[in-house]
Design an enzyme around this catalytic site. Sequence first.
Site, PDB file in Angstrom:
ATOM      1  N   SER A 101       4.032   3.396   7.769  1.00  0.00           N
ATOM      2  CA  SER A 101       4.477   4.379   6.780  1.00  0.00           C
ATOM      3  C   SER A 101       5.404   5.439   7.369  1.00  0.00           C
ATOM      4  CB  SER A 101       3.269   5.065   6.143  1.00  0.00           C
ATOM      5  OG  SER A 101       2.486   4.135   5.440  1.00  0.00           O
ATOM      6  N   ARG A 114       0.961   8.622  13.594  1.00  0.00           N
ATOM      7  CA  ARG A 114       1.674   7.866  12.570  1.00  0.00           C
ATOM      8  C   ARG A 114       2.061   8.698  11.345  1.00  0.00           C
ATOM      9  NH1 ARG A 114      -3.485   5.589  13.092  1.00  0.00           N
ATOM     10  NH2 ARG A 114      -4.943   5.873  11.357  1.00  0.00           N
ATOM     11  N   ASP A 115       2.827   8.011  10.488  1.00  0.00           N
ATOM     12  CA  ASP A 115       3.186   8.478   9.149  1.00  0.00           C
ATOM     13  C   ASP A 115       4.093   9.711   9.166  1.00  0.00           C
ATOM     14  OD1 ASP A 115       1.345   6.486   8.559  1.00  0.00           O
ATOM     15  OD2 ASP A 115      -0.280   7.900   8.173  1.00  0.00           O
ATOM     16  N   ASN A 127       0.839  -1.183   0.000  1.00  0.00           N
ATOM     17  CA  ASN A 127       0.000   0.000   0.000  1.00  0.00           C
ATOM     18  C   ASN A 127       0.881   1.242   0.000  1.00  0.00           C
ATOM     19  OD1 ASN A 127      -0.116  -1.328   2.842  1.00  0.00           O
ATOM     20  ND2 ASN A 127      -0.671   0.769   3.351  1.00  0.00           N
ATOM     21  N   ASP A 128       0.796   2.122   0.972  1.00  0.00           N
ATOM     22  CA  ASP A 128       1.374   3.461   0.894  1.00  0.00           C
ATOM     23  C   ASP A 128       2.835   3.501   0.438  1.00  0.00           C
ATOM     24  OD1 ASP A 128      -0.995   3.653   2.259  1.00  0.00           O
ATOM     25  OD2 ASP A 128      -0.130   4.477   4.078  1.00  0.00           O
ATOM     26  N   TRP A 146      -8.460  -0.119  -0.313  1.00  0.00           N
ATOM     27  CA  TRP A 146      -8.826  -1.083   0.719  1.00  0.00           C
ATOM     28  C   TRP A 146     -10.135  -1.774   0.343  1.00  0.00           C
ATOM     29  CZ3 TRP A 146      -5.053  -2.101   3.852  1.00  0.00           C
ATOM     30  CH2 TRP A 146      -4.131  -1.105   4.184  1.00  0.00           C
ATOM     31  N   GLU A 202      -4.257  10.886   7.796  1.00  0.00           N
ATOM     32  CA  GLU A 202      -3.182   9.954   7.465  1.00  0.00           C
ATOM     33  C   GLU A 202      -2.230  10.557   6.431  1.00  0.00           C
ATOM     34  OE1 GLU A 202      -4.268   5.483   8.238  1.00  0.00           O
ATOM     35  OE2 GLU A 202      -5.198   6.164   6.373  1.00  0.00           O
TER      36      GLU A 202
END
Length: 371
Positions: free
Chosen positions: A78, A140-141, A16-17, A272, A199
């Site tokens: 991520s 996060r990220d 994914n990312d 997703w 995100e």
Amino acid sequence: MKRLQYHFEPRCGWMNDPNGLVYFNGQYHAFFQHFPYAPQWGPMHWGHAMSQDLIHWRELPVALRPDQVYENDGGCFSGSAVSLGDQLYLFYTSVSRHLGQTQSMAYSGDGLHFTKCAANPILPACPVNSGEPRGNRDFRDPKVTYIQGRYYMVCGTGVDGVGKVLLFTTDDLVHWEYLGVLFSGGPEGSDHFYGTVIECPDFFYLDGHYVLMFSKMGSLYSATHFVIGDFDGEHFTPQQHVELEEGPDFYAPQTLLAPDGRRLMIGWMYHWGKPLPQGAYSAGALSLARELSIEQGRLHARPVREAACLLTEASPFVRVSGRTLTIESPACGHILSHELPAGTPLQILEDTKTIEVFTADGTWNATAWLE
């Protein structure tokens, strides 16, 4: 199974990312969220690919594996990459049962083999409290960018049901100072509600302006948002909210600087919950890179110039009737419709199972998986 020709997709497993997009040692590097053992979500690793032209990618061995105690409940989520001198630094969200989501760092001299920092996690807790007994578990990220002589990091979080972006700065890439909330979405129901957790934020300087980019969870269409504004070194003042990229298969983009100074953006091409074709051994890919610019106060994203020879003006999967553009495929049926000024010139990149449609002026793009 058909393989993409002009986009990176892993040989096997889930992706994914895009994580650390960076130019290092004469090559473009793309790291990405990866579960290498099945085409589905699992404990996250950092996959790794390399390219000279942003079109043809070579997959490399996994860069980060969840092998530390601070990564024992989800793995290595991520993050981003920074090239400084002869070293490459990776910043990522480490997820553990005890601490939840924290920020960690790894480094490399060759861009292939990475050592995790002994001080990890370098950010061991979210600095804003969500009111939960164990603190804020959504943190996060980390995206690290050099802006006007300083390194800044933005991270996504949420407080009391509202997504926020947090800002940090550093002198040494290890010890980070929290500067405060850079950006906050509005309450649910407002025009600027971007979900309960923001995100994959990215914050950068572009053509005399500052741009904050992030993704909204749970949204297939227009999931990526851009906010243009002013920044005084600590505080960001939003001036314009922009939706430039339309789904359903474009999420969590990240930018990097090319060696010639272009600000490039690459996103995750998939979504997703998308059902896998029978017999599939991989899931997900990287989008075509876009060149970002601000012209007369308006944000533009155009196909990277390295792809010019691959672009067409029409496709059997794209129908234009009056002002309405429609994308559809035999496998998926109707995918999306969008209103454009009549006669808008298009640039299209059609691959074996994906399509990306760009208006020639760079003001609207759409990305879709055709299977």
